[in-house]
Design an enzyme around this catalytic site. Sequence first.
Site: not given
Length: 390
Positions: A72, A189, A223-224, A244, A324
């Site tokens: 993504h 990410d 995706e998030e 990922d 993250h």
Amino acid sequence: MPRLAIDTDYLRDQLAAFLEIPSPTGFTDTIVRACCEELQRLGVQFELTRRGAIRATMRGRQRGPGRAIVAHVDTLGAQVKRLKENGRLELVPVGHWSARFAEGARCTIFSEHGSYRGTILPLLASGHTFNEKVDTQPTGWEFVELRVDALARSKSDLERLGIDTGDMIAIDPQPEFLANGFIVSRHLDDKAGVAVMFAAMEALMREQATIEVDTHWLITIAEEVGIGASSVLVPDIASMVTVDNGTSAPGQNSSEFGVTIAMADQTGPFDYHLTRHLAQICKDEDIRFSKDIFRYYRSDSASALESGADVRTALVTFGVDASHGYERIHMHALRSLSELLTAYVASPVEIPRDARLLAGLKGFPTLSMEEAEQTLTGESSVADPQTEDD
């Protein structure tokens, strides 16, 4: 066909270019265009969904059972929730991330009247004013605000600037590519995963490699927020490998070196046969790998299954420290993942029956009790451990 040599300069350059393009979920059109332009340059055919998810296709020696590899391109970010009377902005996060990692972040606000720069700050941001209270205030999105780098001392000033509720906010990645192979940045990410896919495609096109079956390279844009691959699959796709980040942290087995194969995440185990196939390729091709389970993690694979797709799923990852947050990876992992993808798309199909949506029992795989007994008695073969220099 063995794994292909990866152009790590190309991989690094693609990652750097993707990181430069703001793309929080809901604001991905620009980076989608950049990905499509690179696919055109490589000579890979592609098509887009209405909202911009990409499905690029490399034709194989046979049409099915089709394979997919997915990553993504959307990232974490924020939106303006409210214009405050003090001229600051109240925020809500886009994606799931802690306000602890937002404090001090530089960012860009995209309004309908133009973009503005700013900084996310705690409500009590000055030790000279609030003394020790700056250390005792709680953590949370209700305890931060965005200071706009423009004349904005009141809500009416913000309105004159054209800033409004719902405006998108992109967080600066601040990337550093170190000489020792480490890469430190926000949004690795999953822009690193997209760069891994492009590096594998570049190697396959450069070497004019033979693809075993039709392989679809999917780039998703939400995706998030949990949508992911739910809208970009086609029925011909029988197996999907997600690329990922892994979580290299205390209590985890992910590594910043080599490939980390996820055996399960919070939605449950990944496909037994596809996961074993990927692990066997790593053994056969001397690609360093480890296995891990993620308890608080989901990916494009989960969204595909939840949308009703009858597809085998697996997750291969690059170990990320501080996921993250302000993340760190190593080029060794990215190169290893790209190598694995080149070997995977050239590997034989293990379950030809998967070419059909519905079929009888013939060709359905068997979980071998003999294999299980060999494992219990210690008779199964185990690859020798490898070093970080492999």
